[in-house]
Design a protein around this motif. Sequence first.
Motif, PDB file in Angstrom:
ATOM      1  N   ASP A 285       0.849  -1.192   0.000  1.00  0.00           N
ATOM      2  CA  ASP A 285       0.000   0.000   0.000  1.00  0.00           C
ATOM      3  C   ASP A 285       0.887   1.244   0.000  1.00  0.00           C
ATOM      4  OD1 ASP A 285      -2.297  -1.506   0.067  1.00  0.00           O
ATOM      5  OD2 ASP A 285      -2.329  -1.597   2.273  1.00  0.00           O
ATOM      6  N   LYS A 286       0.441   2.279  -0.718  1.00  0.00           N
ATOM      7  CA  LYS A 286       1.188   3.532  -0.808  1.00  0.00           C
ATOM      8  C   LYS A 286       0.392   4.648  -0.139  1.00  0.00           C
ATOM      9  CE  LYS A 286       1.800   3.439  -5.296  1.00  0.00           C
ATOM     10  NZ  LYS A 286       2.238   3.852  -6.645  1.00  0.00           N
ATOM     11  N   PHE A 287       1.120   5.498   0.589  1.00  0.00           N
ATOM     12  CA  PHE A 287       0.521   6.633   1.295  1.00  0.00           C
ATOM     13  C   PHE A 287       1.254   7.907   0.860  1.00  0.00           C
ATOM     14  CE2 PHE A 287       0.357   2.818   3.845  1.00  0.00           C
ATOM     15  CZ  PHE A 287      -0.990   2.724   4.202  1.00  0.00           C
ATOM     16  N   TYR A 288       0.483   8.934   0.512  1.00  0.00           N
ATOM     17  CA  TYR A 288       1.048  10.187   0.010  1.00  0.00           C
ATOM     18  C   TYR A 288       0.917  11.274   1.076  1.00  0.00           C
ATOM     19  CZ  TYR A 288       1.086   8.141  -4.664  1.00  0.00           C
ATOM     20  OH  TYR A 288       1.331   7.336  -5.752  1.00  0.00           O
ATOM     21  N   PHE A 289       1.995  12.033   1.253  1.00  0.00           N
ATOM     22  CA  PHE A 289       2.007  13.187   2.157  1.00  0.00           C
ATOM     23  C   PHE A 289       2.514  14.386   1.350  1.00  0.00           C
ATOM     24  CE2 PHE A 289       2.689   9.364   4.614  1.00  0.00           C
ATOM     25  CZ  PHE A 289       1.761   9.487   5.649  1.00  0.00           C
ATOM     26  N   ILE A 290       1.597  15.274   0.993  1.00  0.00           N
ATOM     27  CA  ILE A 290       1.919  16.410   0.121  1.00  0.00           C
ATOM     28  C   ILE A 290       2.302  17.607   0.979  1.00  0.00           C
ATOM     29  CG2 ILE A 290       1.037  17.985  -1.645  1.00  0.00           C
ATOM     30  CD1 ILE A 290      -0.878  15.752  -2.488  1.00  0.00           C
ATOM     31  N   CYS A 291       3.423  18.231   0.649  1.00  0.00           N
ATOM     32  CA  CYS A 291       3.905  19.383   1.414  1.00  0.00           C
ATOM     33  C   CYS A 291       3.984  20.642   0.534  1.00  0.00           C
ATOM     34  CB  CYS A 291       5.279  19.074   2.019  1.00  0.00           C
ATOM     35  SG  CYS A 291       5.968  20.439   2.977  1.00  0.00           S
ATOM     36  N   GLN A 292       4.937  20.663  -0.400  1.00  0.00           N
ATOM     37  CA  GLN A 292       5.184  21.803  -1.299  1.00  0.00           C
ATOM     38  C   GLN A 292       5.355  23.104  -0.510  1.00  0.00           C
ATOM     39  OE1 GLN A 292       3.500  21.115  -5.541  1.00  0.00           O
ATOM     40  NE2 GLN A 292       1.732  21.115  -4.198  1.00  0.00           N
TER      41      GLN A 292
END
Length: 1158
Positions: A285-292
Motif C-alpha cells: 500500500d502507498k501513502f502520500y504526504f503532500i507538502c510543497q
Amino acid sequence: MNLIDGWTIFCPFNLTNDDTYRYFIDNQQTPGHQSLIFGIRELNSTEMNNYCLNNSSINTSLPITDEPFNFTSNYELRIYTSGCYYLDENNNWKSDGLIVGSLTNHYETECLSTHLTTFAGGFIVLPAPINWSYVFENADFSKNKTVYLTMIITSIIYIILMIYARFKDKKDFEKLGVTPLVDNNKSDHYYYQILVFTGQRTNAGTESKVYFVLSGDDDQTQIRLFSDPHRKIFQRGGIDSFIIAVPKSLGLLNYIRIWHDNTGEGSSASWYLKYIIVRDLQTMDKFYFICQQWFAVEKDDGRIERTLPIASEAEKQDFSYVLSKKAYHSVSDGHLWFSIFSRPPSNKFTRVQRCTCCFVLFFTSMLINIMYYDLSNAVKASSETHSGALSIGPFYIAPQQIGIGIMVELFTLVPSLLVVQLFRRIRPRQQVSRLREAIYKIQPSRKTSSTNAHAIKKKKSPVTFPWWCLFIAYGLSMIIIAVSIFFIIVRGIEFGDVKTQQWLTSVLTGFFSSVILTQPIKIICLVIFFICFCRNSNDEKETSEYINEDDEFNLSNDEEYLHSLEYHSIFSSPSSKSINRLNENEIAYARDQRLKEIQMWAIIREYLIYFIFAILVFVITYSNREQHSFFQVNHLRSYFLNERQTTADYDNINTIDEYWYWLENSFVSNIRAQQWYNGDIPQYLNGFLNDKSNRLIGWATMRQLRVKSELCPDRRVISICEDSYSFFNEETKLFQPGWTNETIEDDVYSSSILKAFNYSTSDELDTYTYVGEFGTYRGGGYVYEFRGRLSDMKTNLSKLHQLDWIDEKTRAIFIQLTLYNPSVELLTAVTLLAEFLPTGGIYTTARFEPINFYTFTSILQLVCTIFYIFFIIYFMIIEIRLIFELRLKYFHQFWSLIQLGIIGCSLGSIGVYFWRFQETNRISQLFKQTNGYIYINLQLAVYVNDILTFLLGYCCFFSMIKFVQLLRFNQRVSLFAETLKYCAKELISFSLMFAIVFMSYLSLFYLLFVSKLSSCSSLLSTAQMLFEMTLMKFDASQIMGADAFLGPFCFTLFMLLVVFVCLSMFFSIIIDSFHHAKDNEKEDQVMLSFMVKKFLRWTGLTRLNQEEIQEERDCRMRSQYFDPIENFPDRIDQLLEALNKIYIDQKRELARLDKAGL
C-alpha cells in the motif's frame, strides 16, 4: 553592330533578391538562328548618371561601341536553356504552340500553351544531384573555411558534451539506491519504504539533519533520522529512498511529523519538500504526504517543523500538485537537449546516450536542410507568382513546399526516432532491484528467491533489446553522424563560402528557436493538456527506479521472519540526546542571522551588478563618440565661416550684400579643390574641398524659404507687408527667374537657374523640419544646387544675384552639404542657416554634425552591447516583480523612478539604435547605387544620432545617481539622503512661493527693459538674467545704463526680496532639516557592522574574543541540553515497547509448547 536583335542596360535597381542581373530570350526570338553571340561591358560614372539616373536618355542613344573596355569588378556568368515540349499522338516530342515564359529560371520552367495537352507532375521532391568533379576540384580548406570549421567545432562540442555527460552519469549513479536507515533496530522486521522528493527551486536542497516521526492508527515510530553515510541526500530536485524498520505494523498511516536542525551553512540550511511517498513493503500500500512548502527560517512562515497529514484523493488530483509533479519531469526527460543537463537520475536513458541522440538529430537535420536549401529558396521565390500556389493572405504555399516539408521531416524524424527508441529499450546488463539490495543489507539471510527473481522479470517494456545492442546503437549513431558530416561538407563545397554562411545562419536560427522556444512550449502544453483531460495521480514515472508494482516480498505472511529470536536490549533505541531540536528563541535568532546574511549578499550582489552595468554603459556611450570629432568640427568651422577674416566673416553678416559677397568670394571657392600652393594641379582629388582632406558627397545645396506678401494692418503708410515666417504664410508657387510669372525662353537661363525659382517639397528633397533661432522651418523650398565647374557656379551665383534671388520676402537660407573625411573615416553633415528677420538684419548659425556609421568598431564594444541588453532584461524582470508586489507604492519611491529612468532610456536607446542602423543601411545602399555622385542628405541620420546621444547621456546620468543609493550605508551619504527626505515638504511649499515671486519679477523686468537690454529680449533670456542676478554674477552697470531710475530701483528691490529673504529662507530650511536628521541619525549601523564582522572573519584578519567564544559554547550547550521532564514520555514509550515485546515472546513460547504437547 547593325544586326543587334536586342540590348538592355542593367542598373543597380535591376538587381534581384539574389544579387543577379537577368536577361531572358524566349523561343520566339530564336527561330532561324543557329548560334547566339552576346557581349557585356561596364558603364562609367558619366554613363551611370545618364542612363540609370536619367531614364529619358536611354532611348536616345545606344551605349554599344566596338571599343574595348576594362572591367573593374569580377563577374560570374551563367547561361541556361529551358524548353517546353509535349508528346503528340505518335509519341514524338513537339514544341509548336508552346512558349517559354519570362518567369523561367534555372530551377523551374514556365510554359505558356496555345492548346490543351496532357501533362503530369510528381509530388516527391528529390534534392539536386552532387557535382562530384567540382567538389574534388574545390575541396581545399582555404575556399571552404565555414563548412570545415563548422563541422570541426560541432564535433569538438559533441566530444566535450560527451565527457560532461559521462561525468554527470557517474554522479547520477551515486544518487540512486535505497538506503536502510542507520538507526534501524535489527529486532524490527516490519518494513516501510519512504521516498522523499526535494523541490527544484533555487537552494531547495539541504545539508541539515532531517528528523521525522511516522504515525498510524496502531502505533507511531520514535524520532528517526534520515541519513546515508555513502552519498549526499536531499539535493535539489533529488529523490531519496529509505527503508525504515519498525517492530510491528503502524496500521493505516495518519501523518508524518518532519523537521530539520538548521545546521547547514547559509542557504544549505533551508529545504523545500515537495511530497513524501510511504509504501508498506508487506501489503504494497502507498501513502502520500503532500507538502510543497519551505522548511526554512527565512522563507514563508519561517517554520522548520511541519506535520503532514495523509493526502486524500482530491488533494492528489489537485491541478497545482499534479503540474508541479509532472512539468519538470516532462521537460527534463522529454526535451532531448535539456535532458543532457537535467536528466532524472532514476531514468535508464543515460546522458551520454541522450547526447549522442541529440547530435544524430542535429547532424541529420543539417544534412537534410543543406540538401534542400536551394530547392526551398527557389520554391519560396516562385510561389508568389506560381499559378498553382495556395494563397492565404500574404502567404503562398506551393505544392513543392509541402513536398519538401514532408521529405525533410521524414528524413530527419526516422533516423533520430530509431536511435532514440533503440537506446530507450535496451535492458541493463545487470538488473537487480535496489530495494532488494537494501533489504538484503538489513537481513542477509533473506536472499533473493527464484520467485522474487521471476517477479522482477515481469515488469518489462513491451519490446526490449538485450544489453549488447548498445554497441549496435552507438555504431549506428556514429555512421549516421559520419555520413551526415561528409555530405554536409560536400554540399558546402558546392555552395561556396558565402552561401554556406547564409545557410549556416538559417540553420542555427532555426535550431536555437526550436530548442529554446518551440520544444519547451510544446512539452508544457502537452503536460497541461494531459493533466486537464487525462489526469492520473497513480502515474509515477519519476519513481519507476524505486517503486516496482510487481515486487512481492511475501513478508506479511512470514510470522517467523517478523519475530526472530535474536535478543536485544530492552532499551536499544538510539539516545535522544543526539537529536537537536530548536526552540522558538533559537529559531528567531537563526532567522535574524539568516536574514542579515541574505541582505548582506543582496547588497554585495547589487554593488557588483550596478558597478558592472555602469562600466558597460560608459564603455558603450564613450566608444560611440568619435575622438576626431572636435578637430573635424573646429577645422570645418574655421574653413567655411572665415572667422578671422574681416571681409567675409560668416558670423558677422548683417546685410544681403554681405551674404552674397561671402557666397561668391568665399564659400563657392572652398567647395572645389583648386591648385596647390606651388601651382600644381590637384590629381585624384575630384569631388574634394579646397582643403584637400574632405570629399563632398554629391553636391552642395542652397535652399530658400520665402513668405507671401500680405496687406498691412495699417495701410496709411504702406499697403504691402512681409511678416515673419510660419507654416501658413510660406510661399510655394512656381516662378520664373526674377520672381515673375512671365514666360521666359528656356535657352536664356540654365536649368540650375530655372530650378532655383521652382518650389520643391520636402519629400522631393529628402529634407526635414529644422528648428532655428527665430522660427521653425519646413523641409521644402527653392533650391539651387552647386553642380558643375567652379566657373559655372560663380556665373550662376552672379545671375542669381542680379535676379534678386534673395530679397525682402526671403526668411531663411539653408546651405547643406555632406562631407566625408577618408583619413578618419568620418561623415560630417554641414548646415549653414541664415535667418532674415522682418525687422531687417541677418542672423547666421552653423551646425557641423560628425557621424560615424560603423556599428561596432571592436569586439569589446560588441560584447559590452550584448551584456548590456541582458542586464536591461534582468532589471526589467526585477522591476516588474516589484510593481506587482508593491503596486502604486512602487511609484512613490524615488529610487524606483531612477530605475525606471535607466530602463526607459536603455530601451529607447536600443530602439533608436536599430532605427539608426536602418537609416545607415538606407544611406549605404544609396551610396552604393550612386557611388557618391549625388547629394545624400544626412538630416534624419543626424536627428536619430542626437536622440541616441540624448538617451545614452541620461542613462549615464541615472546610473551615476544610482550609486548614491548603493552608498547608503556610508554615514555622510545617509545623512544627505535623510536631510532631503525631511525637507522635501518644506521645499515644495517654498518652491511655490519662490515661483510666484520670481514670475512677478520676470514680468516686471521683461516689460520694462524688453527694448533696452538684449538680455531682456525674450522671457527665456530674462529668466536667465534673473538667475544670474540671484547667483550674484550679473553686471549691474547694464541695467543701470538702461534706465537711470528704474534700473537701480528694480535691481535693489530684487536683491532685497529674492537674494536676502528668499535665499535665507531656503538655507534655513536646509539647515533645520540637517540638524533634525543628525539628531535622529541611526547610530547602530547594524547591517554595516555585520558585513564588516563577516568580512574580517572570512579573511582571518580578526579572531573571536573570549565573550564571543563563551556565547557560542553556551548556545551549543543549550542546543545539546535535554530536559529530563521533556524526556519522560519517550522513556515511558520505550518501557511499554519493551513490555510488549516480552509479552509477545511469552505468547509465542506458550504456543510452541502447546504444539509440542507439553
